[in-house]
Each structure stands twice: as structure tokens, then as C-alpha cells.
Design a protein around this motif. Structure first.
Motif, PDB file in Angstrom:
ATOM      1  N   GLN A  58      60.867 -28.102 -22.035  1.00  0.00           N
ATOM      2  CA  GLN A  58      60.817 -28.032 -23.543  1.00  0.00           C
ATOM      3  C   GLN A  58      62.341 -28.100 -23.678  1.00  0.00           C
ATOM      4  O   GLN A  58      63.078 -27.751 -22.861  1.00  0.00           O
ATOM      5  N   ILE A  87      62.403 -38.621 -24.500  1.00  0.00           N
ATOM      6  CA  ILE A  87      61.936 -37.677 -25.440  1.00  0.00           C
ATOM      7  C   ILE A  87      60.509 -38.217 -25.198  1.00  0.00           C
ATOM      8  O   ILE A  87      60.012 -39.302 -25.298  1.00  0.00           O
ATOM      9  N   GLU A  88      59.739 -37.180 -24.873  1.00  0.00           N
ATOM     10  CA  GLU A  88      58.210 -37.074 -24.682  1.00  0.00           C
ATOM     11  C   GLU A  88      57.281 -36.894 -26.123  1.00  0.00           C
ATOM     12  O   GLU A  88      56.486 -37.745 -26.433  1.00  0.00           O
ATOM     13  N   ASP A  89      57.590 -35.657 -26.558  1.00  0.00           N
ATOM     14  CA  ASP A  89      56.714 -35.268 -27.813  1.00  0.00           C
ATOM     15  C   ASP A  89      57.887 -34.602 -28.637  1.00  0.00           C
ATOM     16  O   ASP A  89      58.776 -33.589 -28.204  1.00  0.00           O
ATOM     17  N   VAL A  90      57.913 -35.040 -29.889  1.00  0.00           N
ATOM     18  CA  VAL A  90      58.440 -34.381 -30.943  1.00  0.00           C
ATOM     19  C   VAL A  90      57.769 -33.319 -31.948  1.00  0.00           C
ATOM     20  O   VAL A  90      56.590 -33.532 -32.244  1.00  0.00           O
ATOM     21  N   GLY A  91      58.348 -31.880 -31.794  1.00  0.00           N
ATOM     22  CA  GLY A  91      57.729 -30.919 -32.289  1.00  0.00           C
ATOM     23  C   GLY A  91      58.339 -30.469 -33.771  1.00  0.00           C
ATOM     24  O   GLY A  91      58.832 -31.624 -34.531  1.00  0.00           O
ATOM     25  N   THR A 141      65.809 -30.776 -33.583  1.00  0.00           N
ATOM     26  CA  THR A 141      64.140 -30.677 -33.092  1.00  0.00           C
ATOM     27  C   THR A 141      64.105 -29.964 -31.990  1.00  0.00           C
ATOM     28  O   THR A 141      64.840 -29.818 -31.191  1.00  0.00           O
ATOM     29  N   GLN A 194      66.831 -43.128 -27.494  1.00  0.00           N
ATOM     30  CA  GLN A 194      65.830 -43.395 -28.337  1.00  0.00           C
ATOM     31  C   GLN A 194      66.362 -42.743 -29.827  1.00  0.00           C
ATOM     32  O   GLN A 194      65.803 -43.207 -30.573  1.00  0.00           O
ATOM     33  N   GLY A 210      61.206 -29.892 -29.047  1.00  0.00           N
ATOM     34  CA  GLY A 210      59.948 -30.682 -28.384  1.00  0.00           C
ATOM     35  C   GLY A 210      59.791 -30.633 -26.844  1.00  0.00           C
ATOM     36  O   GLY A 210      60.626 -30.006 -26.208  1.00  0.00           O
ATOM     37  N   ASN A 211      59.083 -31.638 -26.250  1.00  0.00           N
ATOM     38  CA  ASN A 211      59.026 -31.856 -24.931  1.00  0.00           C
ATOM     39  C   ASN A 211      59.963 -33.075 -24.383  1.00  0.00           C
ATOM     40  O   ASN A 211      59.762 -34.103 -25.076  1.00  0.00           O
TER      41      ASN A 211
END
Length: 198
Positions: free
Chosen positions: A64, A10-14, A25, A119, A27-28
């Protein structure tokens, strides 16, 4: 049919929300894939002729994804081996019906399910865009998640096979060669999710 190892970071959580009894969730993620073997199968009955090991380089890209984690109360109703098969089969069903929502091809979507993700630390299902950067497929699944799970539950629940077949839980692009699938577990898991939202 290729056998490959897939890993997701997981790089980015939106945006995220609680729905169907799970935490969902968008995210990217960084997806790493490595083809480690392939199977030759007979066309008439799909009987395995041989499995050939390969030494291929790993490929990775950022895209994504949507992912959801199961709470202990839901995951705890399954023995560990059944849970893995239920997650895997549910992932396949949801990928199979996502094109009904996102107007794409099944081959444009990838997925990963695991009893414990490095993660999240809990049972997690990822569904990701198979194109670098993403093209909005999983965003549609995120926005219409109850419909996605409802369609997937209908697909597997109405299939007359006993233990799973290409029409319900098996996938033509599964990196695990459709091992560790549990049709009954998928029906139970998605049934619990849909009941949690009633």
C-alpha cells in the motif's frame, strides 16, 4: 550503506482528494528494488572508504502507498535540478515524521520521488509500506496528510544546518546514498503546499 535502484508501478488506485494544492491518492503499488552497490564508511566522520559494485537479483512486492502529484503551477516555480532535490528532500522528511502519526519504525517505510513518473506524467512523491501487502502505515499518512507535511516542514525548517544533515533531510536508508537533496527547495515546496491550504 546499500545503493539500490527502486521503481514503482501503480497497480490499483483507491481514494483520492485535492489537499495542500496537490492531488493525493491512496492505493496499491508494485515496488521493485535492486541493490547495485554498497559504500563502506568510516564510523567517526562517515567519510566514504570505498564503493563496491554488486550484481544482485531484483526483488519486488505489492504494498500500500500514498502518492501525490504536483500541479504545473507549483512544480514550475523550481528549475528542474532544484525540483528533483526538493522532492527527494521532502520525501525524506515526510518519511522521518510519519512514525509520529502511524506509530511505526522509520525502517518500515519506503519512498520514491521523481520529476516525471511513467504513469502520472508529472512530479510525484510516493511513500509506501515496506512490508508486502501493507500494514496500514501509509493509510494513516493519507488520512492525516496536512499534519504529516506540517510536521515535516517543521523538522527541516527548524534544523540549524545549512544544506541538510542526518537530523533533517538525509536518510540512513536512502537508496541514492543521499545524493540530490535540496534542503532549501524542500522548505519552499512544503511551504507552498501548506500555504495553498490556508
Amino acid at each position: 550503506q546499500a545503493k539500490k535502484e527502486t521503481d514503482i508501478y501503480i497497480e490499483d488506485v483507491g481514494p483520492k482528494r485535492e489537499t495542500l494544492g496537490v492531488e493525493l491518492t491512496l492505493g496499491n503499488v508494485a515496488v521493485s528494488e535492486q541493490v547495485i552497490a554498497f559504500q563502506c564508511k568510516r564510523l567517526t566522520d562517515h567519510e566514504v572508504i570505498e564503493t563496491v559494485e554488486l550484481d544482485m537479483p531484483e526483488e519486488s512486492f505489492i504494498t500500500q502507498a500514498l502518492w501525490y502529484t504536483l500541479p504545473p503551477g507549483m512544480a514550475g516555480t523550481f528549475p528542474p535540478d532544484v525540483l528533483l532535490g526538493a522532492l527527494h528532500a521532502s520525501e525524506h522528511c515526510q518519511i522521518a515524521v510519519l512514525p509520529l502519526i502511524a506509530m511505526c519504525d522509520r525502517w518500515d517505510i519506503g519512498g520514491l520521488s521523481t520529476n516525471i513518473h511513467q504513469q502520472t506524467g508529472v512530479p510525484t512523491i510516493f511513500i509506501y509500506d515496506g512490508h508486502p501487502g501493507g500494514v496500514g502505515i501509509t493509510k494513516q499518512g493519507f488520512e492525516r496528510f496536512p499534519e504529516l507535511v506540517g510536521n515535516a516542514a517543521l523538522l527541516v525548517g527548524e534544523c540549524p544546518c545549512e544544506a541538510g544533515c542526518p537530523s533533517c533531510v538525509q536518510s540512513p536508508k536512502c537508496g541514492n546514498l543521499n545524493d540530490y537533496l535540496n534542503k532549501a527547495g524542500a522548505i519552499e515546496l512544503m511551504g507552498q503546499m501548506l500555504s495553498a491550504d490556508e
